[in-house]
Design a protein around this motif. Structure first.
Motif, PDB file in Angstrom:
ATOM      1  N   LEU A  35       0.824  -1.206   0.000  1.00 44.89           N
ATOM      2  CA  LEU A  35       0.000   0.000   0.000  1.00 44.89           C
ATOM      3  C   LEU A  35       0.858   1.256   0.000  1.00 44.89           C
ATOM      4  N   ALA A  36       1.984   1.220   0.728  1.00 44.94           N
ATOM      5  CA  ALA A  36       2.878   2.381   0.766  1.00 44.94           C
ATOM      6  C   ALA A  36       3.469   2.675  -0.602  1.00 44.94           C
ATOM      7  N   ILE A  37       3.694   1.623  -1.394  1.00 44.45           N
ATOM      8  CA  ILE A  37       4.226   1.810  -2.752  1.00 44.45           C
ATOM      9  C   ILE A  37       3.162   2.370  -3.689  1.00 44.45           C
ATOM     10  N   LEU A  38       1.942   1.837  -3.564  1.00 47.10           N
ATOM     11  CA  LEU A  38       0.874   2.236  -4.486  1.00 47.10           C
ATOM     12  C   LEU A  38       0.159   3.514  -4.061  1.00 47.10           C
ATOM     13  N   ASP A  39      -0.033   3.673  -2.756  1.00 49.31           N
ATOM     14  CA  ASP A  39      -0.771   4.826  -2.249  1.00 49.31           C
ATOM     15  C   ASP A  39      -0.261   5.137  -0.846  1.00 49.31           C
ATOM     16  N   PHE A  40       0.783   5.959  -0.770  1.00 48.69           N
ATOM     17  CA  PHE A  40       1.442   6.219   0.508  1.00 48.69           C
ATOM     18  C   PHE A  40       0.502   6.889   1.505  1.00 48.69           C
ATOM     19  N   THR A  41      -0.324   7.793   1.011  1.00 46.21           N
ATOM     20  CA  THR A  41      -1.261   8.490   1.899  1.00 46.21           C
ATOM     21  C   THR A  41      -2.211   7.516   2.572  1.00 46.21           C
ATOM     22  N   GLN A  42      -2.743   6.576   1.796  1.00 44.53           N
ATOM     23  CA  GLN A  42      -3.658   5.585   2.365  1.00 44.53           C
ATOM     24  C   GLN A  42      -2.932   4.657   3.329  1.00 44.53           C
ATOM     25  N   GLU A  45      -2.771   6.493   6.544  1.00 45.43           N
ATOM     26  CA  GLU A  45      -4.099   6.524   7.148  1.00 45.43           C
ATOM     27  C   GLU A  45      -4.472   5.168   7.736  1.00 45.43           C
ATOM     28  N   SER A  46      -4.116   4.095   7.030  1.00 47.46           N
ATOM     29  CA  SER A  46      -4.424   2.754   7.528  1.00 47.46           C
ATOM     30  C   SER A  46      -3.644   2.451   8.801  1.00 47.46           C
ATOM     31  N   ALA A  47      -2.360   2.845   8.826  1.00 45.59           N
ATOM     32  CA  ALA A  47      -1.551   2.625  10.022  1.00 45.59           C
ATOM     33  C   ALA A  47      -2.123   3.395  11.209  1.00 45.59           C
ATOM     34  N   ARG A  48      -2.549   4.629  10.980  1.00 41.87           N
ATOM     35  CA  ARG A  48      -3.166   5.414  12.050  1.00 41.87           C
ATOM     36  C   ARG A  48      -4.472   4.777  12.506  1.00 41.87           C
ATOM     37  N   PHE A  49      -5.241   4.285  11.556  1.00 41.38           N
ATOM     38  CA  PHE A  49      -6.515   3.649  11.880  1.00 41.38           C
ATOM     39  C   PHE A  49      -6.287   2.427  12.764  1.00 41.38           C
ATOM     40  N   VAL A  50      -5.299   1.598  12.408  1.00 37.21           N
ATOM     41  CA  VAL A  50      -4.991   0.386  13.182  1.00 37.21           C
ATOM     42  C   VAL A  50      -4.565   0.760  14.599  1.00 37.21           C
ATOM     43  N   ALA A  51      -3.669   1.742  14.721  1.00 36.35           N
ATOM     44  CA  ALA A  51      -3.187   2.156  16.041  1.00 36.35           C
ATOM     45  C   ALA A  51      -4.327   2.680  16.905  1.00 36.35           C
ATOM     46  N   LEU A 242      -9.061  -0.497   4.815  1.00 39.89           N
ATOM     47  CA  LEU A 242      -9.148  -0.516   3.350  1.00 39.89           C
ATOM     48  C   LEU A 242     -10.599  -0.662   2.896  1.00 39.89           C
ATOM     49  N   MET A 243     -11.360  -1.429   3.656  1.00 42.15           N
ATOM     50  CA  MET A 243     -12.771  -1.603   3.337  1.00 42.15           C
ATOM     51  C   MET A 243     -13.509  -0.278   3.405  1.00 42.15           C
ATOM     52  N   LEU A 244     -13.241   0.469   4.478  1.00 43.84           N
ATOM     53  CA  LEU A 244     -13.897   1.765   4.645  1.00 43.84           C
ATOM     54  C   LEU A 244     -13.454   2.762   3.581  1.00 43.84           C
ATOM     55  N   ALA A 245     -12.198   2.620   3.132  1.00 42.21           N
ATOM     56  CA  ALA A 245     -11.666   3.568   2.153  1.00 42.21           C
ATOM     57  C   ALA A 245     -12.095   3.244   0.728  1.00 42.21           C
ATOM     58  N   TRP A 246     -12.218   1.970   0.409  1.00 44.00           N
ATOM     59  CA  TRP A 246     -12.385   1.573  -0.988  1.00 44.00           C
ATOM     60  C   TRP A 246     -13.760   1.037  -1.353  1.00 44.00           C
TER      61      TRP A 246
END
Length: 349
Positions: A35-42, A45-51, A242-246
């Motif tokens: 995900l960091a390679i394809l969409d760093f912003t997401q 956001e995903s890492a923050r969401f998990v934390a 990712l579900m919430l985002a996509w």
């Protein structure tokens, strides 16, 4: 060259061993890395969401771990033996209660089933325990309350016990006609260590802290449970982000939302292949409900997936004859659908 050739076969088992032990963690890291390679912003956001999700769930997580460790240290799972004495009707009810409420370790369920059947315990009572056991236990109740809500936790508990009673009653009626006389496959033993809990139940030691061995068991169980829950919840929260985002909310609402029977039926069937395990499924259902999934469909997904998930189904297939396996699956799906439908009707009242 010959040394290289002889050393190569060891690579495969080593990789499989590492994947078996750390595969869930590696999957989470791999998803975030890609995900960091394809969409760093997401990815950020995903890492923050998990934390944030892990931090919010932490109090319930710690309580859940404490309950599991306490059960292992005190030997509370030995109480399961008391559920299989008495009349068949009483055994069905107690078996369902034991499966839905007792803090019995998941690794011991299948050997225990083999022991009970080998010892002549009626299949109806065993089926009641078998169906209820994967759905709910005290640790699962605490986490369901924390990740979803208290209403869902109670509904899942009632569904577990209700499914056990329903399945046990159906099996009892079939057994009276002479069907299902030999439920176990040939060569299945007496249940090993799981069966020992029933053959020779030991007393529960509530004050386990006075025994060094039991204190060690408490620490070992707490650590292993922490690692297990942390890795699966981390993966589940990554997927939920990712579900919430996509996944558009309107898509979820159109397929799994609404008040009809269709969304509940779809969720029941989808729960079979899509279910990871009970703990990982909670955040996924929470995310889907936030997107518009009907509550009844959510409960149907959790119940159907818990009983018919691929690992659980494989264990049942290895243990029971095909007619018993087919009955197990049929009871699971029909019971999960009924539970979801009743929960949806409850929300309409």
């Amino acid at each position: 060259m010959s040394e290289l050739v002889t050393s190569q076969p060891a690579i495969g088992p080593a990789v499989r061993r590492v994947w078996k032990q750390q595969g869930v963690w590696l999957a989470s890291v791999l998803i975030l890395a890609i995900l960091a390679i394809l969409d760093f912003t997401q990815a950020v956001e995903s890492a923050r969401f998990v934390a944030a999700a892990l931090l919010q769930t932490a109090p319930y997580l710690l309580l859940s771990i404490g309950i599991a460790a306490w059960a292992g240290a005190t030997g509370a799972d030995n109480l399961i033996a008391k559920a299989f004495t008495g009349s068949p009707v009483l055994m069905i009810g107690l078996g369902a209660l034991a499966g839905g409420l007792s803090p019995f370790c998941s690794c011991g369920v299948i050997p225990l089933i083999a022991a009970l059947l080998a010892m002549g315990v009626p299949l109806s009572a065993v089926m009641a325990f078998w169906l209820a056991s994967p759905i709910m236990d005290p640790s699962m109740f605490i986490l369901t309350m924390g990740v979803l809500n208290l209403e869902f936790a109670f509904a899942k508990t009632v569904a577990a016990i209700g499914l056990g009673v329903f399945g046990g009653t159906i099996v009892h009626l079939l057994a009276k006609s002479g069907a299902l006389a030999h439920p176990l496959r040939d060569g299945i033993g007496n249940g090993g260590c799981g069966g020992a809990k029933v053959r020779g139940p030991k007393p529960v030691v509530w004050q386990f802290w006075n025994d060094p061995a039991r204190r060690a068991t408490f620490g070992k169980t707490a650590w292993s449970t922490t690692l297990f829950l942390a890795k699966w919840l981390t993966l589940a929260f990554v997927i939920e982000s990712l579900m919430l985002a996509w996944i558009p909310a309107e898509t979820v609402t159109s397929v799994l939302g609404g008040q009809g029977v269709g969304p509940i039926a779809v969720a029941t069937l989808v729960g079979v292949p899509a279910y990871l395990n009970g703990y990982a499924a909670l955040p996924l259902v929470g995310g889907l409900i936030d997107q518009g999934m009907a509550p009844g469909a959510g409960l149907a997904f959790l119940v159907a997936g818990g009983v018919t998930s691929i690992p659980a189904a494989m264990a049942v297939w290895a243990l029971a004859r095909p007619p018993v396996f087919a009955l197990y699956i049929s009871l699971s799906l029909s019971g999960a659908f009924a539970a979801g439908l009743l929960f949806q009707l409850w929300h309409l009242l």
